[in-house]
Design a protein around this motif. Structure first.
Motif, short mmCIF file in Angstrom:
data_model
loop_
_atom_site.label_atom_id
_atom_site.label_comp_id
_atom_site.label_asym_id
_atom_site.label_seq_id
_atom_site.Cartn_x
_atom_site.Cartn_y
_atom_site.Cartn_z
N ARG A 111 0.83 -1.21 0.00
CA ARG A 111 0.00 0.00 0.00
C ARG A 111 0.86 1.26 0.00
O ARG A 111 0.55 2.24 -0.68
N ILE A 112 1.94 1.25 0.76
CA ILE A 112 2.83 2.42 0.81
C ILE A 112 3.48 2.64 -0.54
O ILE A 112 3.56 3.78 -1.04
N HIS A 113 3.95 1.58 -1.18
CA HIS A 113 4.57 1.71 -2.50
C HIS A 113 3.57 2.25 -3.53
O HIS A 113 3.97 2.92 -4.49
N ALA A 114 2.29 1.96 -3.35
CA ALA A 114 1.27 2.39 -4.31
C ALA A 114 0.84 3.85 -4.09
O ALA A 114 0.16 4.43 -4.93
N ARG A 115 1.25 4.44 -2.98
CA ARG A 115 0.85 5.81 -2.68
C ARG A 115 1.59 6.82 -3.56
O ARG A 115 2.75 6.59 -3.93
N LYS A 122 8.19 7.80 1.13
CA LYS A 122 7.94 6.35 1.15
C LYS A 122 8.96 5.63 2.01
O LYS A 122 8.62 4.74 2.79
N ARG A 123 10.23 6.03 1.87
CA ARG A 123 11.28 5.38 2.65
C ARG A 123 11.05 5.61 4.15
O ARG A 123 11.21 4.69 4.96
N TRP A 124 10.64 6.82 4.52
CA TRP A 124 10.40 7.13 5.93
C TRP A 124 9.27 6.25 6.46
O TRP A 124 9.38 5.68 7.55
N CYS A 125 8.19 6.13 5.70
CA CYS A 125 7.06 5.29 6.13
C CYS A 125 7.47 3.84 6.29
O CYS A 125 7.12 3.18 7.28
N LEU A 126 8.23 3.34 5.32
CA LEU A 126 8.66 1.94 5.36
C LEU A 126 9.59 1.68 6.54
O LEU A 126 9.49 0.65 7.22
N GLU A 127 10.50 2.63 6.81
CA GLU A 127 11.44 2.46 7.91
C GLU A 127 10.76 2.49 9.27
O GLU A 127 11.28 1.97 10.25
N HIS A 128 9.58 3.12 9.34
CA HIS A 128 8.89 3.25 10.62
C HIS A 128 7.77 2.24 10.81
O HIS A 128 7.04 2.31 11.80
N LEU A 129 7.64 1.28 9.89
CA LEU A 129 6.59 0.27 10.05
C LEU A 129 6.80 -0.57 11.30
O LEU A 129 5.89 -0.75 12.11
N ARG A 130 8.00 -1.12 11.44
CA ARG A 130 8.24 -2.00 12.58
C ARG A 130 8.27 -1.26 13.92
O ARG A 130 7.73 -1.75 14.91
N PRO A 131 8.90 -0.06 13.98
CA PRO A 131 8.80 0.69 15.23
C PRO A 131 7.35 1.00 15.61
O PRO A 131 6.98 0.94 16.79
N ALA A 132 6.52 1.29 14.61
CA ALA A 132 5.11 1.56 14.89
C ALA A 132 4.42 0.33 15.44
O ALA A 132 3.69 0.39 16.43
N GLU A 133 4.68 -0.82 14.81
CA GLU A 133 4.06 -2.07 15.27
C GLU A 133 4.50 -2.41 16.68
O GLU A 133 3.70 -2.79 17.53
N THR A 134 5.81 -2.24 16.95
CA THR A 134 6.33 -2.53 18.29
C THR A 134 5.70 -1.63 19.33
O THR A 134 5.27 -2.08 20.40
#
Length: 199
Positions: A111-115, A122-134
């Motif tokens: 979904r992020i790649h499609a935005r 995009k890179r910022w969002c992807l890098e923060h996926l796991r910190p957000a989940e944690t």
């Protein structure tokens, strides 16, 4: 909830179907960040105390002015930020029910790649996926709903059916809930008004 989980999509659906007022708490943060002198800017605007108080102030004022439902999609992954905001609403006399949206990581990345975002965003969002989940896993007391395979109408049905959120407007079809990965959305109920914060 994490980036790409569907917070804004669900918020817009609730605006169009339930007559909710939508305010993007992230947009508030970006506006604050852009207006600050360089020495006061931070990597993540959710670290700004002024952002946290602004979210509470804007949410409460919108609920008072336009109620009964205000939807505030945003991504929370620092427990301290969530606690500060929820306590701010509590002090303002608004009860809060925290709703977390979740999805599989592969779905979020797609979904992020499609935005329509630039590469840096995009890179910022992807890098923060796991910190957000944690961070989201550390936050208790939330209603959790998976979004990987559910369209907005089914998500709205799940919200309206959950006893923590209370019944939604009539005519919303209830669908089986998908309890999956995780994510954060927040629902806030007050006297004669409700603030739904999708985090």
């Amino acid at each position: 909830g994490p980036y790409g989980v569907g917070k804004t999509t669900l918020a817009i659906f609730l605006r169009d179907r339930w007559g909710a007022v939508v305010v993007d708490a992230d947009a508030v943060g970006l506006a604050l960040q852009e207006g600050l002198p360089t020495e006061h800017q931070v990597d993540d605007f959710t670290d700004l105390a002024v952002w946290r108080s602004s979210v509470v102030g804007v949410g409460c004022e919108l609920a008072r002015t336009y109620g009964p439902l205000v939807v505030m999609p945003t991504t929370f992954y620092e427990p301290d930020a969530v606690i500060a905001i929820l306590e701010g609403f509590k002090r303002a006399g608004t009860d809060v029910v925290h709703v977390v949206l979740g999805a599989d990581e592969a779905v979020l990345r797609a979904r992020i790649h499609a935005r329509p975002l630039n590469d840096l965003a995009k890179r910022w969002c992807l890098e923060h996926l796991r910190p957000a989940e944690t961070g989201l896993r550390q936050i208790g007391g939330a209603v959790r709903i998976g979004t990987s395979h559910q369209p907005p109408d089914q998500l709205a049905g799940a919200l309206s059916r959950d006893p923590c959120c209370g019944p939604g407007p009539p005519g919303i079809a209830a669908a089986p809930e998908e309890r999956g990965a995780s994510v954060v959305d927040e629902v806030v109920e007050g006297d004669a008004r409700t603030l739904l914060e999708l985090g």
